[in-house]
Design a protein around this motif. Structure first.
Motif, PDB file in Angstrom:
ATOM      1  N   LEU A  98       0.891  -1.245   0.023  1.00  0.00           N
ATOM      2  CA  LEU A  98      -0.043  -0.064  -0.048  1.00  0.00           C
ATOM      3  C   LEU A  98       0.795   1.293   0.148  1.00  0.00           C
ATOM      4  CD1 LEU A  98      -2.699  -0.872   2.799  1.00  0.00           C
ATOM      5  CD2 LEU A  98      -2.683  -1.548   0.230  1.00  0.00           C
ATOM      6  N   LEU A  99       0.475   2.156  -0.385  1.00  0.00           N
ATOM      7  CA  LEU A  99       0.804   3.573  -0.395  1.00  0.00           C
ATOM      8  C   LEU A  99       0.067   4.517   0.128  1.00  0.00           C
ATOM      9  CD1 LEU A  99       2.602   4.081  -4.229  1.00  0.00           C
ATOM     10  CD2 LEU A  99       3.741   3.694  -2.013  1.00  0.00           C
ATOM     11  N   ILE A 100       0.444   5.328   0.943  1.00  0.00           N
ATOM     12  CA  ILE A 100      -0.453   6.059   2.076  1.00  0.00           C
ATOM     13  C   ILE A 100       0.326   7.330   2.274  1.00  0.00           C
ATOM     14  CG2 ILE A 100      -1.957   6.605   3.866  1.00  0.00           C
ATOM     15  CD1 ILE A 100      -1.887   3.379   4.365  1.00  0.00           C
ATOM     16  N   ARG A 101      -0.331   8.515   1.926  1.00  0.00           N
ATOM     17  CA  ARG A 101       0.224   9.753   2.149  1.00  0.00           C
ATOM     18  C   ARG A 101      -0.113  10.312   3.672  1.00  0.00           C
ATOM     19  NH1 ARG A 101       1.100  14.218  -1.217  1.00  0.00           N
ATOM     20  NH2 ARG A 101       2.546  15.814   0.016  1.00  0.00           N
ATOM     21  N   THR A 102       0.973  10.460   4.353  1.00  0.00           N
ATOM     22  CA  THR A 102       0.772  10.691   5.757  1.00  0.00           C
ATOM     23  C   THR A 102       1.178  12.014   6.293  1.00  0.00           C
ATOM     24  OG1 THR A 102       3.195   9.784   6.085  1.00  0.00           O
ATOM     25  CG2 THR A 102       1.306   8.246   6.442  1.00  0.00           C
ATOM     26  N   GLY A 103       1.691  12.895   5.453  1.00  0.00           N
ATOM     27  CA  GLY A 103       2.177  14.223   5.813  1.00  0.00           C
ATOM     28  C   GLY A 103       2.597  14.842   4.497  1.00  0.00           C
ATOM     29  N   ILE A 104       2.616  16.441   4.584  1.00  0.00           N
ATOM     30  CA  ILE A 104       3.307  17.017   3.439  1.00  0.00           C
ATOM     31  C   ILE A 104       4.431  16.779   3.123  1.00  0.00           C
ATOM     32  CG2 ILE A 104       3.857  19.444   2.847  1.00  0.00           C
ATOM     33  CD1 ILE A 104       1.799  20.410   4.841  1.00  0.00           C
ATOM     34  N   ASP A 105       5.377  16.314   3.799  1.00  0.00           N
ATOM     35  CA  ASP A 105       6.596  15.784   3.233  1.00  0.00           C
ATOM     36  C   ASP A 105       6.999  14.343   3.706  1.00  0.00           C
ATOM     37  OD1 ASP A 105       7.349  18.280   2.531  1.00  0.00           O
ATOM     38  OD2 ASP A 105       8.223  18.817   4.613  1.00  0.00           O
ATOM     39  N   SER A 106       5.866  13.557   3.663  1.00  0.00           N
ATOM     40  CA  SER A 106       6.308  12.021   4.053  1.00  0.00           C
ATOM     41  C   SER A 106       4.871  11.281   3.571  1.00  0.00           C
ATOM     42  CB  SER A 106       6.110  11.748   5.446  1.00  0.00           C
ATOM     43  OG  SER A 106       4.805  12.172   6.229  1.00  0.00           O
ATOM     44  N   ALA A 107       5.258  10.161   3.129  1.00  0.00           N
ATOM     45  CA  ALA A 107       4.239   9.168   2.484  1.00  0.00           C
ATOM     46  C   ALA A 107       4.898   7.733   3.008  1.00  0.00           C
ATOM     47  CB  ALA A 107       3.949   9.290   1.086  1.00  0.00           C
ATOM     48  N   GLN A 108       4.446   6.718   3.070  1.00  0.00           N
ATOM     49  CA  GLN A 108       4.545   5.551   3.540  1.00  0.00           C
ATOM     50  C   GLN A 108       4.361   4.344   2.589  1.00  0.00           C
ATOM     51  OE1 GLN A 108       3.485   4.987   7.738  1.00  0.00           O
ATOM     52  NE2 GLN A 108       5.299   5.399   8.346  1.00  0.00           N
ATOM     53  N   VAL A 109       5.270   3.375   2.419  1.00  0.00           N
ATOM     54  CA  VAL A 109       4.893   2.184   2.000  1.00  0.00           C
ATOM     55  C   VAL A 109       4.685   0.941   2.707  1.00  0.00           C
ATOM     56  CG1 VAL A 109       5.864   0.316   0.201  1.00  0.00           C
ATOM     57  CG2 VAL A 109       6.417   2.627  -0.202  1.00  0.00           C
ATOM     58  N   VAL A 110       3.584   0.371   2.818  1.00  0.00           N
ATOM     59  CA  VAL A 110       3.089  -0.474   3.923  1.00  0.00           C
ATOM     60  C   VAL A 110       2.863  -1.571   3.237  1.00  0.00           C
ATOM     61  CG1 VAL A 110       1.437  -0.845   5.899  1.00  0.00           C
ATOM     62  CG2 VAL A 110       2.160   1.408   5.072  1.00  0.00           C
ATOM     63  N   ARG A 111       3.723  -2.938   3.514  1.00  0.00           N
ATOM     64  CA  ARG A 111       3.402  -4.253   3.237  1.00  0.00           C
ATOM     65  C   ARG A 111       2.733  -4.847   4.474  1.00  0.00           C
ATOM     66  NH1 ARG A 111       6.679  -4.153  -1.083  1.00  0.00           N
ATOM     67  NH2 ARG A 111       8.489  -2.489  -0.905  1.00  0.00           N
ATOM     68  N   VAL A 112       1.594  -5.453   3.989  1.00  0.00           N
ATOM     69  CA  VAL A 112       0.662  -5.958   4.994  1.00  0.00           C
ATOM     70  C   VAL A 112       0.315  -7.270   4.654  1.00  0.00           C
ATOM     71  CG1 VAL A 112      -1.702  -5.721   6.200  1.00  0.00           C
ATOM     72  CG2 VAL A 112      -0.423  -3.673   5.174  1.00  0.00           C
ATOM     73  N   PRO A 113       0.584  -8.358   5.522  1.00  0.00           N
ATOM     74  CA  PRO A 113       0.008  -9.716   5.415  1.00  0.00           C
ATOM     75  C   PRO A 113      -1.232 -10.051   5.367  1.00  0.00           C
ATOM     76  CG  PRO A 113       1.194  -9.570   7.555  1.00  0.00           C
ATOM     77  CD  PRO A 113       1.248  -8.139   6.808  1.00  0.00           C
ATOM     78  N   HIS A 114      -1.632 -11.297   4.962  1.00  0.00           N
ATOM     79  CA  HIS A 114      -3.040 -11.617   4.918  1.00  0.00           C
ATOM     80  C   HIS A 114      -3.626 -11.434   6.396  1.00  0.00           C
ATOM     81  CE1 HIS A 114      -6.590 -13.911   4.033  1.00  0.00           C
ATOM     82  NE2 HIS A 114      -6.426 -14.754   4.950  1.00  0.00           N
ATOM     83  N   ALA A 115      -4.707 -11.204   6.451  1.00  0.00           N
ATOM     84  CA  ALA A 115      -5.664 -10.925   7.776  1.00  0.00           C
ATOM     85  C   ALA A 115      -5.117  -9.895   8.570  1.00  0.00           C
ATOM     86  CB  ALA A 115      -5.971 -12.414   8.318  1.00  0.00           C
ATOM     87  N   ALA A 116      -4.120  -9.277   8.298  1.00  0.00           N
ATOM     88  CA  ALA A 116      -3.505  -7.971   9.051  1.00  0.00           C
ATOM     89  C   ALA A 116      -4.633  -6.948   9.099  1.00  0.00           C
ATOM     90  CB  ALA A 116      -2.263  -7.692   8.887  1.00  0.00           C
ATOM     91  N   VAL A 147       2.124  11.112  -4.289  1.00  0.00           N
ATOM     92  CA  VAL A 147       1.079  10.319  -3.543  1.00  0.00           C
ATOM     93  C   VAL A 147      -0.177  11.149  -3.243  1.00  0.00           C
ATOM     94  CG1 VAL A 147       0.408   8.737  -1.775  1.00  0.00           C
ATOM     95  CG2 VAL A 147       2.813   8.585  -2.767  1.00  0.00           C
ATOM     96  N   PRO A 148      -1.271  11.040  -3.732  1.00  0.00           N
ATOM     97  CA  PRO A 148      -2.364  11.973  -3.379  1.00  0.00           C
ATOM     98  C   PRO A 148      -3.053  11.677  -1.931  1.00  0.00           C
ATOM     99  CG  PRO A 148      -2.717  11.156  -5.794  1.00  0.00           C
ATOM    100  CD  PRO A 148      -1.440  10.436  -4.979  1.00  0.00           C
ATOM    101  N   GLY A 149      -3.335  12.647  -1.481  1.00  0.00           N
ATOM    102  CA  GLY A 149      -4.310  12.439  -0.085  1.00  0.00           C
ATOM    103  C   GLY A 149      -5.390  13.438   0.066  1.00  0.00           C
ATOM    104  N   HIS A 150      -6.253  13.116   0.945  1.00  0.00           N
ATOM    105  CA  HIS A 150      -7.383  14.136   1.184  1.00  0.00           C
ATOM    106  C   HIS A 150      -6.940  14.793   2.820  1.00  0.00           C
ATOM    107  CE1 HIS A 150     -10.741  11.645  -0.491  1.00  0.00           C
ATOM    108  NE2 HIS A 150      -9.879  12.090  -1.502  1.00  0.00           N
ATOM    109  N   ASP A 151      -6.927  15.886   2.554  1.00  0.00           N
ATOM    110  CA  ASP A 151      -6.482  16.875   3.842  1.00  0.00           C
ATOM    111  C   ASP A 151      -7.371  16.567   4.826  1.00  0.00           C
ATOM    112  OD1 ASP A 151      -5.834  19.960   1.548  1.00  0.00           O
ATOM    113  OD2 ASP A 151      -4.371  18.070   2.011  1.00  0.00           O
ATOM    114  N   THR A 152      -6.826  16.778   6.199  1.00  0.00           N
ATOM    115  CA  THR A 152      -7.564  16.363   7.385  1.00  0.00           C
ATOM    116  C   THR A 152      -7.904  17.859   7.793  1.00  0.00           C
ATOM    117  OG1 THR A 152      -5.628  16.800   8.725  1.00  0.00           O
ATOM    118  CG2 THR A 152      -6.214  14.524   7.816  1.00  0.00           C
ATOM    119  N   VAL A 153      -8.922  17.563   8.869  1.00  0.00           N
ATOM    120  CA  VAL A 153      -9.491  18.839   9.522  1.00  0.00           C
ATOM    121  C   VAL A 153      -8.521  19.717  10.230  1.00  0.00           C
ATOM    122  CG1 VAL A 153     -11.154  19.839  11.155  1.00  0.00           C
ATOM    123  CG2 VAL A 153     -11.816  17.805   9.704  1.00  0.00           C
TER     124      VAL A 153
END
Length: 242
Positions: A98-116, A147-153
């Motif tokens: 997975l690719l997830i945008r976590t901040g203005i200057d950060s995004a993470q690659v997350v490798r997730v096993p089955h059922a996690a 990595v696009p992302g939706h801005d938080t409140v």
């Protein structure tokens, strides 16, 4: 290679039925030949994503686990305060990437096993992705601006946006929200200097009362007219420097 499992095909057995389905974004609906292969793959990884924030979160399921990128990923929209499931067919890599945008200057690659399960919570300047399950790996993505992302409140209240950092950029640009506010609120009012200064209006002249013989000596005003400047310049004493 690892391929995403499109929701327009039958789900494989063993899917977590207690979890809702994420909404596919515009890029996810496009599909590809790889998605068709993933749909008939006998191997599938199913994960849960729990969104603890009050806004939707974008999660990108990469088709290529070795070199993940947004150009080769399926967009999922995780609803606010909800749990949804993502299913990913695979050939070589059993974990979902997975690719997830976590901040203005950060995004993470997350490798997730089955059922996690993944949990996404709020931070002052973005979101936090974490998991209590074993086998989940996190690493920083080299180009967070892509990595696009939706801005938080909280970000909106601070006039911050994920769009402040464009793709292939090492530094964020000025906030898009602040730029929009400055474009509409910068009003310059020029006041001429002559009008800014108040003109001094002379008041009425004070005329001393004429001294009379009957008036006390303290009230008598005597005015002695001294020489003018021209008379001083022409006088012999002034010319001689005495």
């Amino acid at each position: 290679l690892k391929y995403s499992f499109p929701t327009n095909f039958a789900q494989p057995p063993g899917l977590l039925l207690s979890v809702g389905d994420c909404c596919l974004g515009a890029m996810g609906l496009a599909g590809s030949v790889q998605d068709v292969v993933a749909a008939i793959s006998p191997w599938s990884t199913q994960i849960r994503v729990e969104n603890l924030t009050s806004t939707t979160v974008l999660v990108w399921l990469a088709r290529n686990s070795a070199e993940p990128s947004i150009e080769d990923a399926v967009e999922y929209v995780v609803p606010a305060n909800d749990i949804c499931g993502i299913s990913s067919g695979w050939v070589n890599e059993p974990r979902a990437t997975l690719l997830i945008r976590t901040g203005i200057d950060s995004a993470q690659v997350v490798r997730v096993p089955h059922a996690a399960r993944l949990q996404i919570s709020l931070l002052p300047h973005g979101v936090k992705v974490e998991s209590l399950d074993e086998g989940v790996e996190f690493e920083e993505f080299a180009d967070p601006g892509s990595v696009p992302g939706h801005d938080t409140v909280p970000m909106a209240l601070r006039e911050e946006s994920f769009n402040d950092r464009p793709p292939n950029s090492e530094f964020p640009r000025e906030s898009v929200a602040r730029e929009a506010a400055s474009d509409t609120c910068d009003v310059v009012i020029e006041i001429p200097e002559a009008k800014a200064k108040q003109e001094e209006v002379p008041g009425p002249a004070l005329v001393a009362p004429r001294a009379t013989a009957d008036a006390p000596a303290a009230q008598r005003m005597v005015t002695v007219a001294g020489p003018t400047a021209s008379e001083l310049d022409n006088s012999p004493t002034h010319s001689a420097g005495v």
